[in-house]
Design a protein around this motif. Structure first.
Motif, PDB file in Angstrom:
ATOM      1  N   SER A  68       2.429  -2.265   4.568  1.00  0.00           N
ATOM      2  CA  SER A  68       2.271  -1.105   3.686  1.00  0.00           C
ATOM      3  C   SER A  68       2.470  -1.498   2.229  1.00  0.00           C
ATOM      4  N   ALA A  69       3.383  -2.424   1.983  1.00  0.00           N
ATOM      5  CA  ALA A  69       3.615  -2.880   0.611  1.00  0.00           C
ATOM      6  C   ALA A  69       2.391  -3.609   0.064  1.00  0.00           C
ATOM      7  N   ARG A  70       1.694  -4.368   0.916  1.00  0.00           N
ATOM      8  CA  ARG A  70       0.458  -5.021   0.465  1.00  0.00           C
ATOM      9  C   ARG A  70      -0.559  -3.969   0.025  1.00  0.00           C
ATOM     10  N   ALA A  71      -0.678  -2.913   0.802  1.00  0.00           N
ATOM     11  CA  ALA A  71      -1.618  -1.844   0.447  1.00  0.00           C
ATOM     12  C   ALA A  71      -1.214  -1.169  -0.865  1.00  0.00           C
ATOM     13  N   GLU A  72       0.074  -0.930  -1.058  1.00  0.00           N
ATOM     14  CA  GLU A  72       0.555  -0.325  -2.300  1.00  0.00           C
ATOM     15  C   GLU A  72       0.245  -1.210  -3.500  1.00  0.00           C
ATOM     16  N   VAL A  73       0.507  -2.495  -3.360  1.00  0.00           N
ATOM     17  CA  VAL A  73       0.264  -3.426  -4.458  1.00  0.00           C
ATOM     18  C   VAL A  73      -1.212  -3.482  -4.807  1.00  0.00           C
ATOM     19  N   PHE A  74      -2.055  -3.489  -3.781  1.00  0.00           N
ATOM     20  CA  PHE A  74      -3.498  -3.537  -4.043  1.00  0.00           C
ATOM     21  C   PHE A  74      -3.929  -2.338  -4.871  1.00  0.00           C
ATOM     22  N   GLU A  75      -3.501  -1.160  -4.490  1.00  0.00           N
ATOM     23  CA  GLU A  75      -3.905   0.052  -5.201  1.00  0.00           C
ATOM     24  C   GLU A  75      -3.327   0.100  -6.611  1.00  0.00           C
ATOM     25  N   ALA A  76      -2.094  -0.363  -6.766  1.00  0.00           N
ATOM     26  CA  ALA A  76      -1.413  -0.212  -8.050  1.00  0.00           C
ATOM     27  C   ALA A  76      -1.740  -1.316  -9.051  1.00  0.00           C
ATOM     28  N   LEU A  77      -1.929  -2.549  -8.566  1.00  0.00           N
ATOM     29  CA  LEU A  77      -1.995  -3.685  -9.487  1.00  0.00           C
ATOM     30  C   LEU A  77      -3.333  -4.403  -9.556  1.00  0.00           C
ATOM     31  N   VAL A  78      -4.112  -4.403  -8.483  1.00  0.00           N
ATOM     32  CA  VAL A  78      -5.337  -5.209  -8.477  1.00  0.00           C
ATOM     33  C   VAL A  78      -6.373  -4.735  -9.498  1.00  0.00           C
ATOM     34  N   PRO A  79      -6.617  -3.428  -9.663  1.00  0.00           N
ATOM     35  CA  PRO A  79      -7.639  -3.034 -10.652  1.00  0.00           C
ATOM     36  C   PRO A  79      -7.392  -3.608 -12.041  1.00  0.00           C
ATOM     37  N   ALA A  80      -6.147  -3.588 -12.493  1.00  0.00           N
ATOM     38  CA  ALA A  80      -5.843  -4.137 -13.818  1.00  0.00           C
ATOM     39  C   ALA A  80      -5.813  -5.653 -13.802  1.00  0.00           C
ATOM     40  N   SER A  81      -5.375  -6.262 -12.701  1.00  0.00           N
ATOM     41  CA  SER A  81      -5.221  -7.721 -12.655  1.00  0.00           C
ATOM     42  C   SER A  81      -6.551  -8.442 -12.803  1.00  0.00           C
ATOM     43  N   THR A  82      -7.613  -7.871 -12.273  1.00  0.00           N
ATOM     44  CA  THR A  82      -8.906  -8.554 -12.327  1.00  0.00           C
ATOM     45  C   THR A  82      -9.553  -8.461 -13.708  1.00  0.00           C
ATOM     46  N   ARG A  83      -8.909  -7.724 -14.616  1.00  0.00           N
ATOM     47  CA  ARG A  83      -9.406  -7.670 -15.995  1.00  0.00           C
ATOM     48  C   ARG A  83      -8.599  -8.561 -16.931  1.00  0.00           C
ATOM     49  N   LEU A  84      -7.590  -9.230 -16.396  1.00  0.00           N
ATOM     50  CA  LEU A  84      -6.752 -10.078 -17.233  1.00  0.00           C
ATOM     51  C   LEU A  84      -7.517 -11.320 -17.665  1.00  0.00           C
ATOM     52  N   GLY A  85      -7.334 -11.707 -18.901  1.00  0.00           N
ATOM     53  CA  GLY A  85      -8.050 -12.870 -19.432  1.00  0.00           C
ATOM     54  C   GLY A  85      -7.208 -14.125 -19.507  1.00  0.00           C
ATOM     55  N   ARG A 111       7.590  -5.034  -2.214  1.00  0.00           N
ATOM     56  CA  ARG A 111       6.449  -5.064  -3.129  1.00  0.00           C
ATOM     57  C   ARG A 111       6.352  -6.412  -3.831  1.00  0.00           C
ATOM     58  N   LEU A 112       7.483  -6.998  -4.181  1.00  0.00           N
ATOM     59  CA  LEU A 112       7.470  -8.315  -4.815  1.00  0.00           C
ATOM     60  C   LEU A 112       6.942  -9.383  -3.855  1.00  0.00           C
ATOM     61  N   ILE A 113       7.374  -9.349  -2.603  1.00  0.00           N
ATOM     62  CA  ILE A 113       6.890 -10.320  -1.620  1.00  0.00           C
ATOM     63  C   ILE A 113       5.397 -10.132  -1.386  1.00  0.00           C
ATOM     64  N   ALA A 114       4.946  -8.888  -1.396  1.00  0.00           N
ATOM     65  CA  ALA A 114       3.530  -8.599  -1.164  1.00  0.00           C
ATOM     66  C   ALA A 114       2.654  -8.972  -2.358  1.00  0.00           C
ATOM     67  N   ALA A 115       3.225  -8.944  -3.560  1.00  0.00           N
ATOM     68  CA  ALA A 115       2.405  -9.055  -4.766  1.00  0.00           C
ATOM     69  C   ALA A 115       1.570 -10.334  -4.842  1.00  0.00           C
ATOM     70  N   PRO A 116       2.138 -11.533  -4.739  1.00  0.00           N
ATOM     71  CA  PRO A 116       1.271 -12.716  -4.824  1.00  0.00           C
ATOM     72  C   PRO A 116       0.326 -12.840  -3.638  1.00  0.00           C
ATOM     73  N   ALA A 137      -3.175  -3.361   6.397  1.00  0.00           N
ATOM     74  CA  ALA A 137      -1.732  -3.197   6.530  1.00  0.00           C
ATOM     75  C   ALA A 137      -1.227  -3.535   7.932  1.00  0.00           C
ATOM     76  N   GLY A 138      -2.102  -3.489   8.924  1.00  0.00           N
ATOM     77  CA  GLY A 138      -1.681  -3.768  10.292  1.00  0.00           C
ATOM     78  C   GLY A 138      -1.805  -5.218  10.702  1.00  0.00           C
ATOM     79  N   ALA A 139      -2.337  -6.058   9.832  1.00  0.00           N
ATOM     80  CA  ALA A 139      -2.536  -7.475  10.162  1.00  0.00           C
ATOM     81  C   ALA A 139      -1.269  -8.271   9.882  1.00  0.00           C
ATOM     82  N   GLY A 140      -1.193  -9.455  10.468  1.00  0.00           N
ATOM     83  CA  GLY A 140      -0.121 -10.379  10.137  1.00  0.00           C
ATOM     84  C   GLY A 140      -0.244 -10.809   8.684  1.00  0.00           C
ATOM     85  N   HIS A 141       0.881 -11.137   8.070  1.00  0.00           N
ATOM     86  CA  HIS A 141       0.899 -11.425   6.632  1.00  0.00           C
ATOM     87  C   HIS A 141      -0.015 -12.604   6.292  1.00  0.00           C
TER      88      HIS A 141
END
Length: 363
Positions: A68-85, A111-116, A137-141
């Protein structure tokens, strides 16, 4: 004064013990041989965090919460991360994680463990003009990391190899990044601050940046029969052989053997070429002989980085992402150390010895 703090005991910990003379690594009471390849990363996360969070669930529930934390991180951080230069994956990862709210709770830790695990695959794909892949979210890490990297289900042996890698690098005593995490945690700054500081320490080439140059060395050698001459010439020029030697281990790094077994499994499963492994084994054998002859007073055997390079290459991670993949595994260790320091330690404030000029004394 001991420059570099060699042999200085700075804390007591239940996290891990590195026995450099015996070549043994113990993590929360378990030898690395018992953990690597036998226990999942999620199980080791539960082991590393045990006792540091009152609401830590059972292992199966913890795996679900990490998903679930991986899913949260994707929604919260990935949109902005892919615009980083930022020029490197590691710098972009650090910037992408910065918006996480600081805290000392389990949700922050997961969330920190999921982030990278989520951000590194997204950043790699973005640099190749590919869209990010949302987590399952249901898959192995480990399997989910590879799915997000390649947009397809990972072969079982590939997922097992990455799982072994994450376990193998999950904690390793009071290394530079872990000590950094504990220093920041000792101020009660929060887990995000401690983890980002640790990631910044890991970025340095003397700590987490050597696996990529191992592949550069193998590319330069090219073939097993050229190993001896290439290595001799490199040492004649005063160059360091990448993937050999360790600050603590006086014998073979136990993590290297665990990762070598995983690379062999990838060969058997078709994920790694036999030629690449044969070249690496020839280089290992030649370098061990040469270093023993040239530096008989300095035990220099392969370290964790040597077979890490082959494993991550076979799993489809580019060299510039290796530090970020290392962070995927080490985050749980950083968090365990940070919580231990916050709960039981004091503000870390060592002394220094001044050796600069002093003002003239008044007459």
């Amino acid at each position: 004064m001991n420059n570099g703090l060699d042999d200085v005991v700075a804390t007591e910990t239940v996290m891990s013990d590195v026995d450099g003379l015996a070549g043994r690594l113990i993590i929360r009471g378990h030898s690395l041989d018992d953990l690597a390849g036998r226990h999942s990363y999620e199980e080791v996360v539960a082991l590393l965090l045990a006792g540091f969070f009152e609401d830590l669930p059972a292992e199966r529930d913890l795996a679900a919460r990490l998903g679930s934390a991986r899913a949260e991180v994707f929604e919260a951080l990935v949109p902005a991360s892919t615009r980083l230069g930022h020029p490197t994956v590691t710098e972009a990862l650090r910037a992408a994680m910065a918006p996480l709210a600081d805290g000392e709770d389990l949700a922050t830790a997961l969330r920190l463990i999921a982030a990278p695990a989520v951000l590194v695959p997204a950043l790699i794909r973005q640099r190749r003009g590919q869209p990010p892949v949302a987590p399952d979210a249901g898959a192995g890490h480990a399997a989910d990391i590879l799915r997000m990297r390649h947009d397809r289900m990972a072969a079982p042996e590939a997922a097992a190899a990455l799982d072994t890698y994450l376990v193998t690098v999950s904690d390793h005593g009071l290394n530079a990044s872990t000590f950094t995490a504990r220093v920041v945690a000792s101020t009660h700054a929060g887990l995000v601050s401690a983890s980002l500081a640790a990631l910044s320490a890991l970025k340095g080439p003397l700590h987490g940046g050597a696996p990529g140059p191992v592949l550069d060395m193998l590319d330069g050698i090219g073939a097993p029969e050229q190993a001896e001459a290439w290595l001799e010439a490199s040492l004649d020029k005063g160059e360091r052989l990448m993937g050999f030697g360790h600050r603590v281990y006086r014998v073979r790094d136990p993590r290297a053997e665990a990762l070598k077994r995983s690379v062999r499994a990838l060969v058997a499963g078709g994920e790694q070429t036999e030629g690449r492994l044969a070249l690496a084994e020839a280089v290992e054998a030649a370098a061990t002989r040469i270093l023993a002859r040239r530096k008989p007073d300095r035990p220099l055997q392969i370290n964790v980085e040597f077979y890490t390079a082959l494993l991550l290459e076979a799993l489809g991670f580019p060299r510039e992402s290796f530090t970020g993949v290392f962070a995927m595994g080490r985050l749980a260790g950083w968090i365990g150390h940070a919580r231990e320091q916050t709960l039981y330690g004091r503000l870390i404030r060592p002394q220094s010895r001044y050796v600069g000029p002093r003002p003239e004394q008044a007459a």
